[in-house]
Design a protein around this motif. Structure first.
Motif, PDB file in Angstrom:
ATOM      1  N   PRO A  43       1.885  -2.169  -2.962  1.00  0.00           N
ATOM      2  CA  PRO A  43       0.475  -2.404  -3.267  1.00  0.00           C
ATOM      3  C   PRO A  43      -0.378  -2.767  -2.055  1.00  0.00           C
ATOM      4  CG  PRO A  43       1.783  -4.294  -3.934  1.00  0.00           C
ATOM      5  CD  PRO A  43       2.760  -3.234  -3.520  1.00  0.00           C
ATOM      6  N   GLY A  44       0.241  -3.220  -0.971  1.00  0.00           N
ATOM      7  CA  GLY A  44      -0.543  -3.696   0.165  1.00  0.00           C
ATOM      8  C   GLY A  44      -0.744  -2.706   1.278  1.00  0.00           C
ATOM      9  N   ALA A  45      -0.186  -1.494   1.157  1.00  0.00           N
ATOM     10  CA  ALA A  45      -0.254  -0.542   2.264  1.00  0.00           C
ATOM     11  C   ALA A  45      -1.684  -0.206   2.646  1.00  0.00           C
ATOM     12  CB  ALA A  45       0.513   0.729   1.908  1.00  0.00           C
ATOM     13  N   ILE A  46      -2.549  -0.007   1.649  1.00  0.00           N
ATOM     14  CA  ILE A  46      -3.900   0.416   2.010  1.00  0.00           C
ATOM     15  C   ILE A  46      -4.738  -0.739   2.551  1.00  0.00           C
ATOM     16  CG2 ILE A  46      -3.850   2.374   0.451  1.00  0.00           C
ATOM     17  CD1 ILE A  46      -5.788   0.924  -1.354  1.00  0.00           C
ATOM     18  N   GLY A  74      -9.047  -6.737  -3.289  1.00  0.00           N
ATOM     19  CA  GLY A  74     -10.438  -7.063  -3.014  1.00  0.00           C
ATOM     20  C   GLY A  74     -10.633  -8.475  -2.505  1.00  0.00           C
ATOM     21  N   VAL A  75      -9.806  -9.400  -2.955  1.00  0.00           N
ATOM     22  CA  VAL A  75      -9.886 -10.777  -2.488  1.00  0.00           C
ATOM     23  C   VAL A  75      -9.390 -10.883  -1.048  1.00  0.00           C
ATOM     24  CG1 VAL A  75      -8.977 -13.106  -2.811  1.00  0.00           C
ATOM     25  CG2 VAL A  75      -9.707 -11.767  -4.801  1.00  0.00           C
ATOM     26  N   VAL A  76      -8.314 -10.174  -0.737  1.00  0.00           N
ATOM     27  CA  VAL A  76      -7.739 -10.231   0.609  1.00  0.00           C
ATOM     28  C   VAL A  76      -8.629  -9.529   1.632  1.00  0.00           C
ATOM     29  CG1 VAL A  76      -5.776  -9.461   2.008  1.00  0.00           C
ATOM     30  CG2 VAL A  76      -5.380 -10.452  -0.229  1.00  0.00           C
ATOM     31  N   VAL A  77      -9.320  -8.467   1.196  1.00  0.00           N
ATOM     32  CA  VAL A  77     -10.230  -7.734   2.087  1.00  0.00           C
ATOM     33  C   VAL A  77     -11.629  -7.783   1.465  1.00  0.00           C
ATOM     34  CG1 VAL A  77     -10.606  -5.614   3.407  1.00  0.00           C
ATOM     35  CG2 VAL A  77      -8.301  -6.183   2.613  1.00  0.00           C
TER      36      VAL A  77
END
Length: 294
Positions: A43-46, A74-77
């Motif tokens: 889930p984190g690749a993009i 969205g929260v992380v980026v």
């Protein structure tokens, strides 16, 4: 006819400057990148791809992924817009999700498809669906499963000649060509040139010695950023670096060269600061602003 190779080094970078943005620049004029990918398993690749695009200077970013990962992404980026897509039984993006991407594809300068995706059939069906929705000048960067999906899509990709960048490692190139990784390693320049000519694409063939080939151009050779670059997520960062430079207005081959150079030099800086092995892929984009022109 064989062509002489060219070193991708500081002299090449100086001779092929990245776009410079003056007073009055807006986030839209700095370029819009859409990254489509991820899955329940990765889930984190993009996130890696998207952050690299922003660190390379893109003005706007949208990321489209499976709904289960969208909110946390969205929260992380928080700088990015996030599009939540339905997932299929295998945890990959469902092919029917393409209908949700039409508006974003039409407004993107660069569409990146594939990071974090493992099913080439799903990637190919998404590619079939989103191509008609993209703008007439949109650049497509295909990575991971989207590269394998190209194998039987010569006709549908033909209108994109001159607007495709692909970033395979030797295993992905083997899946695309039907050759073995060992055969590719024997003459990577010729293999990359054949694919570049076949699809009208810029081919970034990743390895410890990376080969960049565009149709009718001499191959660019980058010596690599060190052994620490052989780490999970490194290729996702490279895709974002190229997309970010391309979104700002660089020609595809120049964007590929700059992306590879930022990626590799970022690795060298990380190795100097943290040690030659053990730094993380997500730490590489932090180095890009130090390497970009003012």
């Amino acid at each position: 006819m064989s062509r002489a190779s060219v070193r991708l080094d500081s002299a090449w970078i100086a001779a092929h400057p990245a776009p410079v943005h003056g007073d009055g620049t807006t986030k839209n004029s700095r370029g819009r990148v859409l990254v489509i990918g991820g899955s329940a398993m990765v889930p984190g690749a993009i996130r890696l791809t998207g952050e690299a695009a922003l660190r390379a200077g893109a003005g706007k970013l949208q990321m489209a992924t499976v709904a289960a990962a969208a909110i946390s992404l969205g929260v992380v980026v928080p700088e990015a817009g996030v599009i939540a897509l339905p997932a299929g039984d295998g945890g990959e993006i469902a092919p029917e999700a393409a209908a949700s991407l039409a508006k974003s594809c039409a407004g993107a300068d660069v569409v990146v498809l594939g990071p974090g995706m493992g099913d080439d059939d799903v990637a190919g069906r998404l590619l079939d669906a989103i191509l008609p929705e993209a703008g007439a000048e949109t650049l497509f960067l295909l990575d991971a499963a989207a590269i394998t999906a190209m194998a039987e899509r010569d006709m549908i990709l033909n209108p994109l000649r001159g607007r495709i960048v692909i970033t395979p490692h030797h295993g992905e190139m083997a899946s695309l060509t039907g050759m073995s990784p060992e055969e590719i390693a024997e003459d990577p320049e010729t293999v990359a040139r054949d694919i570049a000519d076949r699809f009208g694409a810029v081919v970034v063939l990743k390895h410890s010695r990376t080969v960049i080939v565009a149709p009718a151009q001499d191959p660019l050779i980058y010596g690599g950023g060190g052994i620490g670059m052989a780490t999970a997520g490194s290729g996702d960062v490279l895709a974002g670096a190229i997309a970010g430079i391309a979104s700002r207005g660089a020609e595809p081959c120049v964007a590929a060269g700059w992306g590879v150079w930022l990626h590799g030099q970022g690795g060298r800086r990380a190795a100097t600061a943290r040690g030659p092995i053990g730094f993380l892929a997500r730490e590489l984009p932090e180095e890009f602003p130090h390497l970009l022109p003012q």
